[in-house]
Motif scaffolding. Sequence first.
Motif, mmCIF file in Angstrom:
data_model
loop_
_atom_site.group_PDB
_atom_site.id
_atom_site.type_symbol
_atom_site.label_atom_id
_atom_site.label_comp_id
_atom_site.label_asym_id
_atom_site.label_seq_id
_atom_site.Cartn_x
_atom_site.Cartn_y
_atom_site.Cartn_z
ATOM 1 N N TYR A 132 0.751 -1.206 0.042
ATOM 2 C CA TYR A 132 0.056 -0.125 -0.081
ATOM 3 C C TYR A 132 1.014 1.274 -0.037
ATOM 4 C CZ TYR A 132 -4.246 -2.437 1.083
ATOM 5 O OH TYR A 132 -5.483 -3.447 1.143
ATOM 6 N N GLU A 133 0.310 2.342 -0.423
ATOM 7 C CA GLU A 133 0.806 3.526 -0.330
ATOM 8 C C GLU A 133 0.815 4.148 0.995
ATOM 9 O OE1 GLU A 133 0.285 8.117 -2.133
ATOM 10 O OE2 GLU A 133 0.577 6.579 -3.608
ATOM 11 N N HIS A 269 -4.984 15.550 1.970
ATOM 12 C CA HIS A 269 -4.080 14.865 1.146
ATOM 13 C C HIS A 269 -4.713 14.898 -0.411
ATOM 14 C CE1 HIS A 269 -1.758 11.860 -0.997
ATOM 15 N NE2 HIS A 269 -2.682 11.092 -1.349
ATOM 16 N N GLY A 270 -4.094 14.920 -1.429
ATOM 17 C CA GLY A 270 -4.883 14.714 -2.803
ATOM 18 C C GLY A 270 -4.893 16.022 -3.511
ATOM 19 N N HIS A 308 -3.376 3.977 1.323
ATOM 20 C CA HIS A 308 -4.357 3.446 0.480
ATOM 21 C C HIS A 308 -3.933 2.804 -0.431
ATOM 22 C CE1 HIS A 308 -2.987 6.264 -2.678
ATOM 23 N NE2 HIS A 308 -3.333 7.274 -1.995
ATOM 24 N N LYS A 310 -2.022 1.315 -3.840
ATOM 25 C CA LYS A 310 -1.360 2.173 -4.723
ATOM 26 C C LYS A 310 -2.063 2.447 -6.166
ATOM 27 C CE LYS A 310 3.227 1.155 -3.155
ATOM 28 N NZ LYS A 310 4.568 0.814 -3.603
ATOM 29 N N SER A 311 -3.062 1.712 -6.261
ATOM 30 C CA SER A 311 -4.059 1.989 -7.657
ATOM 31 C C SER A 311 -4.864 3.062 -7.507
ATOM 32 C CB SER A 311 -4.657 0.647 -7.963
ATOM 33 O OG SER A 311 -5.508 0.320 -6.992
ATOM 34 N N ASP A 312 -4.955 3.439 -6.297
ATOM 35 C CA ASP A 312 -5.969 4.686 -6.004
ATOM 36 C C ASP A 312 -5.248 6.027 -5.693
ATOM 37 O OD1 ASP A 312 -7.902 2.538 -6.159
ATOM 38 O OD2 ASP A 312 -7.506 2.415 -4.054
ATOM 39 N N ARG A 313 -4.535 6.296 -6.448
ATOM 40 C CA ARG A 313 -3.449 7.469 -6.225
ATOM 41 C C ARG A 313 -4.376 8.724 -6.575
ATOM 42 N NH1 ARG A 313 1.778 6.320 -6.133
ATOM 43 N NH2 ARG A 313 2.543 4.429 -6.819
ATOM 44 N N SER A 314 -5.534 8.803 -7.052
ATOM 45 C CA SER A 314 -6.235 9.999 -7.169
ATOM 46 C C SER A 314 -6.971 10.264 -5.883
ATOM 47 C CB SER A 314 -7.186 9.936 -8.391
ATOM 48 O OG SER A 314 -8.219 8.855 -8.427
#
Length: 337
Positions: A132-133, A269-270, A308, A310-314
Motif C-alpha cells: 500500500y501507499e 491529501h490529494g 491507500h 497504490k492503484s488509487d492515487r487520485s
Amino acid sequence: MNHTIRYYQPQDREEFRRFINNHWRENHIIATSDVVFNFQHKLDNYYSFVVAINNTTGEIDSVFGYISTHKYDSTHQLPKVLWGAIWKTKETPECIGLGIALLRYIIREEKGMYATIGISDIAKKLYKQLGYEVGQLMHYYVANPFIDAYHIAISPIKKQYNSDTKIETRYIDIEKCEKITNSLNPYKNICYFRNRYKCHPIYDYRFLGVYDLGELQLIIVIRKQRVGTHSCLRIVDMMGNAEFQSSILSNLQKLLVQEKAEYIDCWNHGVPSDYFITLGFEQVGGETIIPDYFAPFEKRNIDLAYTHMKSDRSLIIFKGDGDQDRPNCDNKEYYED
C-alpha cells in the motif's frame, strides 16, 4: 485456521463490547454508544464490521471496522471507498495473521477502494509490506489576526487583513443546496454531505458556501472545537470547483472574528498545496503549533498518516473521512456552545 470470519451481527454486541474494553480501549465510544456505532457502521442489511470468532472458545479474537462511503450516498453515484476504522487482534500466538485475513475478507467482499488515516507506526510497516501507499496529510490554517494572546495555538502566522474582495462567503443550508461543480473532490456529493454531516447525531457541522459573482464555487464543512472558554474552527471536508483561483483569506478572517475563534485549520491529501495557498492558507510548520488532539487536549503538532492502495492515487482525503472526526462521548450538550 480455528476461526470463523464473518460480518458483525447484533447478537455479537456484548462480546464485541468486552473485546473493545479489554483489547482496544476501555469505554471507547464504539463500545458504549449504539447511536455512534450505528451511525458509522449500520447499513441496510449488515454492519461494516468484520469479526473473527474462535471456534473453540466462541470469543471474538479480532475485529476490523470500516466506514463505506455508500452508507452516506443513497444515490450510489460515488466511487465506493472503504475507510478503515478500528483494527485490533488479540496478541496471542494462535491469532497471528488474523488481522490480515480480516482485511483481505473485507476487500474481497466489498470490492471497493480501501484507505485509512491516523495509522500507527506498526500499521505503517504492515501496510508497506502489503504494497500500500503510505504518507502524511498536509496541515493548513488561517489565523485570526485580531487575537493578541492565543490559548489553543502557538505562534501562528498573521497575514494582513484585507476587506476588499469580490468573493462572498456565508453559511448555507445543505438541505436546500441542489448542485455544485465538483471537480475538486469527486469522492463526495451533496447527498453524502447531507447524510454524513448534516445528519450526524452528536456533532453540529456547518456548511460554508464560497461564491464568486453569485455562483457557488466551494462548500466547506466546518465544526467548532472548544477548549475551555476558547475555540477554533476545523475544516473536515470540502468539495467544489478545482479551477477556483481566488483568495478567501479575508472572508475566513471575518468568519473567525464572527465566531470568536483563534484559527481555522484543514488536513488534506490529494488536493495540490498551491490550491490551499491560493485560498489564503498557511502550512503548519516552524514554531507554529496547531493542535489536533482535543480530548484530552494536547498543545502540540502531530503527523497524521494515511494509507491507500497504490492503484488509487487520485484519492482525496480530508479529516472527516474514516473515524478521525469522531466524538468521544455521545452527550450532544457537551459539544454545543
